[in-house]
Each structure stands twice: as structure tokens, then as C-alpha cells.
Design a protein around this motif. Structure first.
Motif, PDB file in Angstrom:
ATOM      1  N   ASP A  40      -4.075  13.618   1.492  1.00 49.37           N
ATOM      2  CA  ASP A  40      -2.965  13.862   2.417  1.00 49.37           C
ATOM      3  C   ASP A  40      -2.161  12.565   2.599  1.00 49.37           C
ATOM      4  N   PRO A  41      -1.197  12.293   1.700  1.00 53.82           N
ATOM      5  CA  PRO A  41      -0.392  11.073   1.811  1.00 53.82           C
ATOM      6  C   PRO A  41       0.495  11.058   3.060  1.00 53.82           C
ATOM      7  N   GLU A  42       0.879  12.252   3.562  1.00 56.24           N
ATOM      8  CA  GLU A  42       1.764  12.301   4.719  1.00 56.24           C
ATOM      9  C   GLU A  42       1.055  11.755   5.958  1.00 56.24           C
ATOM     10  N   LYS A  43      -0.180  12.233   6.199  1.00 58.09           N
ATOM     11  CA  LYS A  43      -0.926  11.722   7.347  1.00 58.09           C
ATOM     12  C   LYS A  43      -1.240  10.236   7.183  1.00 58.09           C
ATOM     13  N   THR A  44      -1.519   9.838   5.949  1.00 56.15           N
ATOM     14  CA  THR A  44      -1.778   8.429   5.682  1.00 56.15           C
ATOM     15  C   THR A  44      -0.573   7.564   6.051  1.00 56.15           C
ATOM     16  N   ALA A  45       0.627   8.018   5.699  1.00 55.10           N
ATOM     17  CA  ALA A  45       1.857   7.273   6.028  1.00 55.10           C
ATOM     18  C   ALA A  45       2.046   7.169   7.539  1.00 55.10           C
ATOM     19  N   ARG A  46       1.697   8.290   8.246  1.00 53.51           N
ATOM     20  CA  ARG A  46       1.834   8.252   9.703  1.00 53.51           C
ATOM     21  C   ARG A  46       0.886   7.228  10.326  1.00 53.51           C
ATOM     22  N   ILE A  47      -0.314   7.169   9.803  1.00 51.48           N
ATOM     23  CA  ILE A  47      -1.276   6.179  10.320  1.00 51.48           C
ATOM     24  C   ILE A  47      -0.770   4.767  10.065  1.00 51.48           C
ATOM     25  N   ILE A  48      -0.248   4.544   8.859  1.00 48.35           N
ATOM     26  CA  ILE A  48       0.302   3.232   8.528  1.00 48.35           C
ATOM     27  C   ILE A  48       1.449   2.891   9.478  1.00 48.35           C
TER      28      ILE A  48
ATOM     29  N   TYR B  52       0.831  -1.206   0.000  1.00 45.77           N
ATOM     30  CA  TYR B  52       0.000   0.000   0.000  1.00 45.77           C
ATOM     31  C   TYR B  52       0.865   1.255   0.000  1.00 45.77           C
ATOM     32  N   LEU B  53       1.906   1.286   0.779  1.00 46.69           N
ATOM     33  CA  LEU B  53       2.786   2.455   0.814  1.00 46.69           C
ATOM     34  C   LEU B  53       3.440   2.702  -0.539  1.00 46.69           C
TER      35      LEU B  53
ATOM     36  N   LYS C  99       0.594   9.323  -9.805  1.00 41.41           N
ATOM     37  CA  LYS C  99      -0.718   8.908 -10.274  1.00 41.41           C
ATOM     38  C   LYS C  99      -1.784   9.958 -10.046  1.00 41.41           C
ATOM     39  N   GLY C 100      -1.533  10.869  -9.148  1.00 44.56           N
ATOM     40  CA  GLY C 100      -2.459  11.985  -8.926  1.00 44.56           C
ATOM     41  C   GLY C 100      -3.816  11.520  -8.459  1.00 44.56           C
ATOM     42  N   GLU C 101      -4.830  11.899  -9.225  1.00 45.88           N
ATOM     43  CA  GLU C 101      -6.220  11.665  -8.840  1.00 45.88           C
ATOM     44  C   GLU C 101      -6.580  10.193  -8.711  1.00 45.88           C
ATOM     45  N   HIS C 102      -5.760   9.360  -9.377  1.00 41.41           N
ATOM     46  CA  HIS C 102      -6.068   7.930  -9.310  1.00 41.41           C
ATOM     47  C   HIS C 102      -5.899   7.380  -7.901  1.00 41.41           C
ATOM     48  N   THR C 103      -5.027   7.995  -7.104  1.00 42.45           N
ATOM     49  CA  THR C 103      -4.794   7.515  -5.746  1.00 42.45           C
ATOM     50  C   THR C 103      -5.407   8.413  -4.682  1.00 42.45           C
ATOM     51  N   HIS C 104      -6.035   9.542  -5.120  1.00 49.21           N
ATOM     52  CA  HIS C 104      -6.587  10.493  -4.157  1.00 49.21           C
ATOM     53  C   HIS C 104      -7.598   9.826  -3.221  1.00 49.21           C
ATOM     54  N   SER C 105      -8.524   9.087  -3.789  1.00 48.34           N
ATOM     55  CA  SER C 105      -9.570   8.470  -2.970  1.00 48.34           C
ATOM     56  C   SER C 105      -9.083   7.208  -2.255  1.00 48.34           C
ATOM     57  N   ALA C 106      -7.938   6.660  -2.666  1.00 46.48           N
ATOM     58  CA  ALA C 106      -7.419   5.436  -2.052  1.00 46.48           C
ATOM     59  C   ALA C 106      -6.657   5.703  -0.771  1.00 46.48           C
ATOM     60  N   LEU C 107      -6.332   6.988  -0.523  1.00 48.55           N
ATOM     61  CA  LEU C 107      -5.611   7.320   0.702  1.00 48.55           C
ATOM     62  C   LEU C 107      -6.540   7.228   1.905  1.00 48.55           C
ATOM     63  N   LEU C 108      -5.952   6.843   3.052  1.00 48.48           N
ATOM     64  CA  LEU C 108      -6.744   6.782   4.270  1.00 48.48           C
ATOM     65  C   LEU C 108      -7.241   8.161   4.659  1.00 48.48           C
ATOM     66  N   VAL C 109      -6.393   9.167   4.415  1.00 47.42           N
ATOM     67  CA  VAL C 109      -6.792  10.571   4.584  1.00 47.42           C
ATOM     68  C   VAL C 109      -6.778  11.189   3.181  1.00 47.42           C
ATOM     69  N   PRO C 110      -7.920  11.299   2.555  1.00 50.36           N
ATOM     70  CA  PRO C 110      -7.966  11.756   1.161  1.00 50.36           C
ATOM     71  C   PRO C 110      -7.181  13.046   0.971  1.00 50.36           C
TER      72      PRO C 110
ATOM     73  N   ASN D  55       2.623   1.314  -3.618  1.00 48.24           N
ATOM     74  CA  ASN D  55       1.719   1.456  -4.769  1.00 48.24           C
ATOM     75  C   ASN D  55       0.781   2.654  -4.661  1.00 48.24           C
ATOM     76  N   VAL D  56       0.469   3.099  -3.451  1.00 49.71           N
ATOM     77  CA  VAL D  56      -0.533   4.162  -3.298  1.00 49.71           C
ATOM     78  C   VAL D  56       0.082   5.429  -2.715  1.00 49.71           C
ATOM     79  N   VAL D  57       0.647   5.320  -1.515  1.00 52.39           N
ATOM     80  CA  VAL D  57       1.105   6.542  -0.831  1.00 52.39           C
ATOM     81  C   VAL D  57       2.283   7.178  -1.555  1.00 52.39           C
ATOM     82  N   PHE D  58       3.301   6.398  -1.885  1.00 54.55           N
ATOM     83  CA  PHE D  58       4.496   6.969  -2.508  1.00 54.55           C
ATOM     84  C   PHE D  58       4.298   7.265  -3.984  1.00 54.55           C
ATOM     85  N   SER D  59       3.202   6.812  -4.570  1.00 58.20           N
ATOM     86  CA  SER D  59       2.912   7.090  -5.992  1.00 58.20           C
ATOM     87  C   SER D  59       1.880   8.195  -6.150  1.00 58.20           C
TER      88      SER D  59
END
Length: 811
Positions: free
Chosen positions: A270-278, A246-247, A257-268, A249-253
Motif C-alpha cells: 500500500d504505497p498510498e498509506k506509506t506516503a501518508r505516514i511519511i 525513499y519517496l 518495480k513491482g515486487e522489488h519494492t513491495h516489502s520495502a514499503l512501510l505498509v506492504p 526511489n521506493v514509493v513512487f516507483s
């Protein structure tokens, strides 16, 4: 014979205070029965005599007292087989038997637990007027599995209008297991020839051992709990793989990938907060894993299994027959207790671990089949390859010689060198013994090196397994990543999975190796556990003696009916009138050995001092062992009433080195009236054991002052021999068998010792209150000697010659 018998009838009519001490080798009495008995004052307690009377001024008993009946078990120990289904326990009512009395009988768990091996007993037993005996039925639960001999207790309490026997208010029941170790599947092989165990398949033997271990209390739920928690740990492994994918393919990309991963983040958005949660979710489960490791340590499955094996090994040995004990050395037992039990327990846990490993492998295989089905073949090929490698190693590769027999040989040599040091030093053989032991150590080192080299060589395949498959995967699948046909996260996760599978294969190999290493020790353990015990002999002897005692007592009751009530009649305890007898006794040490004793039949009244005379080689040692129940007749029987204790006092003085002098003197007697310090000290004075007396007095004044060094080294052999004899006198058993007790002493000491033994018989115990002699049972003493004693020193003389024993003379 008649004169001696009549004299014994007049010595001390009345009841008896059965003493509660153990010494030497005690037969037919459980070791810790005395500890369970209540301490009762000798001057006021009764011990299971037939009658209790009011005393006149002249000491004679006239009229039965109200509530004078004594209720007790008919024997201190009972034997039953676990397939009998029911055991009958006789409870006797001794005394006038006037009116109605009752007692409460209940069972108490010991190594046998109610509801698993027997049905609990908890009932009130009521005796109606003139009713002499009641029978309590104890249900025995049939057990299809092997177990060492188990025990439980029955206890009498809450007497109403009666009293309880001092010793026989408690009895023990031994449950004799009739199955083979580890199961009856190999019963025919073991029964025909125990040495044929070496031909049984190690795999089948181990599987039967695992089935047996799983019947042990507490093992199944421990296994289930460990298996469940290990799968939770496997789920955490799956979570780490998913989080990494997940990190990557989704967070670090996100920027790519832009909008393709926007909704896949745990915090839409905001990849940084998503990484912290992970990150937090990655390490928080470790707290659970860490706690579980402590719980698993506390569960101690391996320790539980090893304790089960060790306790059964020791219990089995303690019930061995004389022949079986001769076939097993001390070093053999030590190796079984220490190393073999540890190997078997480790092998069982390794077998259980294989199940955990297969669960982990199934999770990894399922994940890779879902994410990368094109490379899932790697996960299946590696275990298959390892399986083929293990089969080839077992059947195609010659394994070096096992080190077990070499290690056992070294242990036996070292043990023998320590035990026979004086002999070695006296004959100047220390260098030769050292060279012998050193040679065996070198052989052991050579064999162990060969085994280590073999194990290291066969494990090299696992050092190559992971890198080869990972390298091949990278070479074949890297273009898929470059051309965006495979996600980078999936690629990295697959590499991690292949490495994990390779490690699992290595762990499985180690576990299977630990299992196969148990095959030879397990065969040795199987031979040990299935050697002959003396329990079957005890079972037959106990049943026959109880039946004979019951029959003899009933006959005496009929003969003496109504005599209690005759005024002025001096009545002797009926149980004390039951004669001792030997009937058609023959004995030999083996089926191919000549008879040592042949067709011996003798009888005598209780309360006799019997001297057994026989020269060297005549068989007196064997005959005394037969009397002391160390061995049993090949044919014929020896009858001692079932309520009497029998103690064999060996020729060689024996002391328990880790017990203090006082503890040795009252061995098995702690807290009883016969073991009171004043009596012990008086016996030591009579024996002129003044140095031992000083040790005992120091211990009584300050128990903490007892030192750990081997105190017996400071005593002479003569002092140890006298102390050995003193322990027997403290014991005060109703029947005492002494093999050559006078041999260690000079003539003047022999006279003193023999006088004390004479007094022990006549006073029904040494250093006891003469006023209470009527409350003690007669004491019978058998004493072997090389030559005849003077007539006044004994009651009956038996002479051994020509494989027979005959009565020569009596007083």
C-alpha cells in the motif's frame, strides 16, 4: 590650638548616633550600605559609640548600664585582592566590656558569590570579659581569570548582652581583581604601554575573550544545550533527505518495480498509506523545532554575554582614577556600552554558530559519502574554496577604512553640541556647528557606503558557488540517471545537499565576517578595561587607616583604663578623641608635572570647623579634593579614622535629572532616620528653598504626581546651589569637605549659610534633637574660601600659599 581643643571636649560628652546619609561624592562608604541598614529611632538607638551610660537629671552620664556594650565592624568597607587568600575583619566591642557577650556574623552574596570567589562565613563570635576586639578570617578563593571588582557583605545579628552599631552592623568587602583583560597573556604589553594593544593580534585577542566569556556563570550550559539541540535540527535535515529519497526511489516507483519494492514499503502493498505516514512524519518534528526556537530565544546567549560586558564596562568606569576618567569621554562610554558590547556579543555567538555549521556540514558530508561516493568531492571542494577565498580576502584584498572612528567622531560632536548649546547660541555659531557636523556625517556615509560595497562584492562568490556546482553535477551525472546507474531520488538528494553546503559556506563566511568585525572594537574595549583605577590606592589607604585607627584606639584605651567606673566622671567617647592628621603630604598630577602641594603636615581634633583660605591658582581646589579623597597624595598620607564617613561637596551643583527633588535630597538615604520628611523640610525652610519645599510636599502627598519633565530647569542656579548644599546637610557625614560653598550667594545669604554650617558642627548635625547630642559623633567640616572669615565663624584657619598649607590661627 589648645583652647579650641578644650572647648570641643566639653561640647557634648558621650556617645554618637552615626548618621546614615549620602550626598555629593562619598568616599570609603559603599553606595548602598545605608539601604541595607535597619531604620532605628534616633532617640532610642545607638550608633557605635564607645560607651552607654545611665543619664542623670542634669544630662550627665554616671554609671555604665548592664549590657551597654556595642559591637560593630571596625570599618564600613574592606578591600582585599583576589590573590591574597585570606582577609581579616576586625569586630570591635565598645563600652565597659564587662562580662561575656556574643554576636552572630554571616556573609551575604552580592556580585561575589560564596563558594566561587570567597568562603561563606557563618559563625558566632564570643567576647570574653574585657576583650575589646575579635578578628574574623574570610577565605578568598584565588581566581585565575579577569573580572571587574566584586563585592559581598558581612552582617552582625543576634546580639547577646550587647547592642549592634547602627551603621557598622554591616560592612562590605571589595575583591580587587589583579588580572588583565581579557587574560594575563597580554599583561606585559598592557603594563608597559596600554596603547600598544593595537599591535596585538585580533585573532588571539578574540580567542582569549571567548575563553573569558565561557567562565561567566550560565554561559557554558547554554552553549552545550544550544549545540545539542542544533544537532537535533541537523538530524531532522537528514531525515528530510532520507524521506525524499525513499519517496522517489521506493514509493513512487512501486508500479515500475513491482515486487522489488513491495516489502520495502512501510505498509506492504500500500504505497498510498506509506506516503501518508511519511507526510505526517515530515511535519511533526517541525513542532519540536518551533518549540526549540522559543527556548533558544529564552536562553538569550547573546543577551547574556552583552549584559556581562555592559555591567563590567560600567563597573570599571565607576572605579576609574581621576586621570582615567579624563581620558574617556561620555560618548566613548556610550559607544562601548551600546555598540561595542553588542558587536562583541554578536561576534561570540557567531563564533559559536560556526560549530553548529560544522556539525551540519559533517552530517551532509557523511550522507553523500554513503549514498553517492563518486560525487562526494563536491562537499569537500566547496569549503576548501571558501577557506582560500577568506584567506585571500584577509591578506590580499585591501579593505576600506572602518567606519568606527567616524561614527565616534559624529557622536562626540553631537554630544558636545548638546552640552554646550548655550555657548554655541551666544556666539552665533549654530550654522558653523551644523556645517561641521554635516561634514562629518557625509564622511561617515561615504565610508559606510565603501564598506557595504566591499561586503557585497566579496559575497557575490556565494551567489555563484551553488549554481556552478549544481549545474556541473547535473551535466556530469544526468547520464547516470538516464542509464539507471543512479537512482533518481539519490540524484535529487545530491542536488539538495550541494545547495545546502553552498548555503552553509555563505553562513560560515558571514559568521567569520562578524568575528573579524570585532577585532577593532575589542582592542578599544581592552584599552578601556585595563585603564588605571583608584582601587589600589583605596586598598592601601584603607589598610593603613584601619591599622592607625586600631593603634590610636588601643593607646586611648590604655590611657583611660578605669576611668569609666569613677563616679561623676564625664567621659568622652574614645573614638571621638582620635585626632585627624595630615603627614608629609605632597601631590602632583603626573610624573612630569610640578608639585601642587609639598610636605604638608597638619593636625586637628574632631569636631572642628576649618576654613581653608587660598587665592585663585593657589591650589585650594586640589587640596579640597585631597581632603575629600577624590585624588590621593603622591607621597605622605591623610588620616581619618576608619569608622568615619567622608563626603566631598563639589563647587558646582550636581543633580540627577531622572530623580525627583526629594530623591535628590535624600540621595542614598531612603528609609533612614536622617532622611525623615520633617527634617528634610525643615532644612529646606532654613535655606529659604520654598519652591523646592513645595515640590517635596506635593511629592509626599501624592508620589504619583511627580512629573517626568526636567524639574531642575524651573529652578534658578542659586536654588540649585542651595539644594546641593541642603543635600549635604541631610547627609550629615562625620567629615564634610566643601569647596567654596559660599561663592554662589550674596552677602546676607552667606551669613545665613555659614551660620547653618556652624550649627551643623556644634550640634553634631542640623535639625536634630538637642537632647540626643551626646549620642552623635563630632562633625568636622572643611570649608574653602577666597578670603579669611571672621574669627567667630571658624575654629581653625588653614592658609594655602607657596605650595604649602599652614595653620594661621585658632579660637
Amino acid at each position: 590650638m589648645e583652647a579650641g581643643y578644650q572647648r570641643l571636649l566639653v561640647i557634648a560628652p558621650g556617645t554618637d548616633a552615626v548618621q546614615k546619609n549620602l550626598t555629593g561624592k562619598v568616599a570609603d562608604v559603599p553606595g548602598n550600605l545605608d539601604d541595607a541598614c535597619e531604620k532605628v529611632s534616633q532617640n532610642t538607638s545607638l550608633s557605635g559609640d564607645e560607651e552607654d551610660f545611665n543619664d542623670d537629671e542634669d544630662g550627665q552620664r554616671r554609671t555604665p548600664k548592664s549590657g551597654a556594650d556595642i559591637v560593630q565592624f571596625s570599618a564600613p568597607i574592606y578591600f582585599t585582592k583576589d590573590d591574597e587568600g585570606e582577609l581579616h575583619i576586625d569586630i570591635l566591642r565598645l563600652g565597659p566590656k564587662i562580662g561575656r557577650v556574643s554576636v552572630h556574623v554571616s556573609s551575604q552574596d552580592d556580585s561575589a558569590v560564596a563558594g566561587r570567589r570567597f568562603h561563606a562565613v557563618n559563625e558566632v563570635v564570643v567576647f570574653e570579659d574585657q576583650e575589646p576586639m575579635k578578628t574574623v578570617k574570610v577565605g578568598v578563593i584565588v581566581n585565575p581569570n579577569w573580572s571587574a571588582t566584586l563585592e559581598f557583605r558581612l552582617q552582625l545579628t543576634d546580639p547577646v548582652r550587647c547592642k549592634l552599631g547602627r551603621n557598622l552592623r554591616i560592612c562590605r568587602v571589595k575583591l580587587i581583581n589583579t588580572h588583565y583583560f581579557p587574560s594575563d597573556k597580554f599583561g606585559d604589553t598592557v603594563a608597559n604601554d596600554i596603547e600598544q594593544v593595537s599591535g596585538i593580534s585580533g585573532q588571539l585577542l578574540f580567542l582569549e575573550l571567548c575563553k573569558l566569556i565561557m567562565t561567566v556563570d550560565g554561559v557554558k550550559w547554554r552553549m552545550a544545550m544550544i549545540f545539542a539541540m542544533e544537532q537535533v535540527k541537523n538530524l531532522y535535515l537528514l531525515w528530510t533527505l532520507v524521506s525524499v529519497v525513499y519517496l522517489v526511489n521506493v514509493v513512487f516507483s512501486y508500479d515500475i518495480k513491482g515486487e522489488h519494492t513491495h516489502s520495502a514499503l512501510l505498509v506492504p502493498g500500500d504505497p498510498e498509506k506509506t506516503a501518508r505516514i511519511i507526510g505526517v512524519c515530515y511535519f511533526v518534528p517541525v513542532l519540536f523545532v518551533h518549540g526549540w526556537n522559543y527556548v533558544k530565544l529564552w536562553l538569550n546567549l547573546q543577551g547574556k554575554v552583552q549584559l556581562y560586558l555592559q555591567s563590567n564596562l560600567l563597573q570599571k568606569y565607576l572605579n576609574y582614577s581621576s586621570d582615567s576618567r579624563q581620558r574617556v569621554t561620555v560618548s566613548d562610554l556610550q559607544q562601548l556600552m551600546e555598540r561595542t558590547s553588542s558587536q562583541l556579543a554578536e561576534g561570540f555567538v557567531s563564533f559559536v554558530d560556526i560549530g553548529h555549521t560544522l556539525g551540519k556540514l559533517a552530517i551532509l558530508a557523511g550522507y553523500i559519502s554513503w549514498k553517492s561516493p563518486s560525487v562526494a568531492w563536491c562537499v569537500y571542494v566547496m569549503p576548501t574554496f571558501v577557506t582560500l577565498w577568506i584567506v585571500a580576502r584577509m591578506y590580499c584584498v585591501k579593505r576600506p577604512e572602518r567606519a568606527g572612528k567616524y561614527r565616534s567622531s559624529v557622536m562626540q560632536t553631537v554630544a558636545e553640541a548638546c552640552n554646550k548649546y548655550k555657548l554655541i547660541a551666544s556666539y552665533f555659531q549654530r550654522p558653523q556647528i551644523f556645517d561641521m557636523c554635516n561634514h562629518k556625517l557625509q564622511e561617515l556615509s561615504r565610508v559606510e557606503l565603501s564598506n557595504r560595497d566591499f561586503n557585497a562584492t566579496t559575497k557575490y562568490v556565494f551567489l555563484w558557488l551553488g549554481p556552478v556546482f549544481v549545474g556541473g553535477f547535473i551535466a556530469l551525472q544526468a547520464p547516470q540517471v538516464l542509464y539507471r546507474k543512479m537512482e533518481l531520488g539519490d540524484f535529487l538528494a545530491t542536488i539538495q545537499i550541494i545547495k545546502q553546503v553552498a548555503e552553509l559556506c555563505a553562513d560560515t563566511y558571514d559568521s567569520l565576517d562578524a568575528v573579524t568585525d570585532t577585532f577593532i572594537p575589542l582592542r578599544k574595549c581592552t584599552v578601556f578595561m585595563n585603564r588605571q583605577t583608584d582601587l589600589h590606592s583605596w586598598f592601601l589607604v584603607n589598610r593603613s587607616r584601619r591599622a592607625a585607627t586600631k593603634k590610636a584606639r588601643q593607646k586611648l584605651l590604655e590611657e583611660h583604663a578605669g576611668r569609666n567606673s569613677v563616679a561623676g566622671h564625664q567621659f568622652r567617647s574614645l573614638a571621638d578623641q582620635i585626632p585627624l592628621s595630615i603627614t608629609n603630604l605632597s601631590f602632583r598630577y603626573g610624573a612630569d608635572s610640578p608639585y601642587v602641594m609639598r610636605d604638608v603636615s597638619l593636625g586637628l581634633p574632631q569636631g572642628s570647623l576649618v576654613t581653608v583660605v587660598g587665592g585663585h591658582g593657589a591650589g585650594s581646589h586640589t587640596f579640597m579634593k585631597l581632603l575629600g579623597q577624590e585624588v590621593f597624595p603622591t607621597t605622605g598620607s591623610i588620616f581619618w579614622p576608619s569608622h568615619l564617613r567622608v563626603c566631598l561637596v563639589t563647587y558646582e551643583p550636581l543633580m540627577i535629572s531622572f530623580f525627583s527633588p526629594l530623591r535628590n535630597l535624600i540621595f542614598g538615604n531612603q528609609g533612614t532616620d536622617d532622611a525623615r520628611p520633617e527634617r528634610v523640610k525643615e532644612i529646606l525652610r532654613r535655606l529659604h528653598l520654598f519652591r523646592v519645599l513645595a515640590m517635596v510636599e506635593r511629592e509626599l502627598e501624592n508620589p504619583e504626581s511627580v512629573v517626568d519633565h526636567p524639574w531642575q530647569d524651573s529652578l534658578t542656579f542659586r536654588e540649585l546651589a542651595l539644594m546641593h548644599l541642603g543635600r549635604a546637610l541631610v547627609m550629615n557625614a562625620e567629615i564634610m569637605v566643601m569647596h567654596r560653598p559660599l561663592y554662589h550667594y550674596q552677602a546676607h545669604e552667606q551669613v545665613r549659610v555659614l551660620s547653618m554650617l556652624r550649627e551643623h558642627v556644634e550640634m553634631r548635625g542640623l535639625c536634630l534633637d538637642a537632647k540626643t547630642i551626646h549620642r552623635r559623633r563630632p562633625r568636622t567640616l572643611f570649608l574653602s574660601h577666597d578670603k579669611a572669615l571672621r574669627e567667630k565663624e571658624y575654629d581653625i584657619e588653614w592658609q594655602i600659599s607657596d605650595r604649602s598649607v599652614r595653620e594661621v590661627s585658632t579660637m
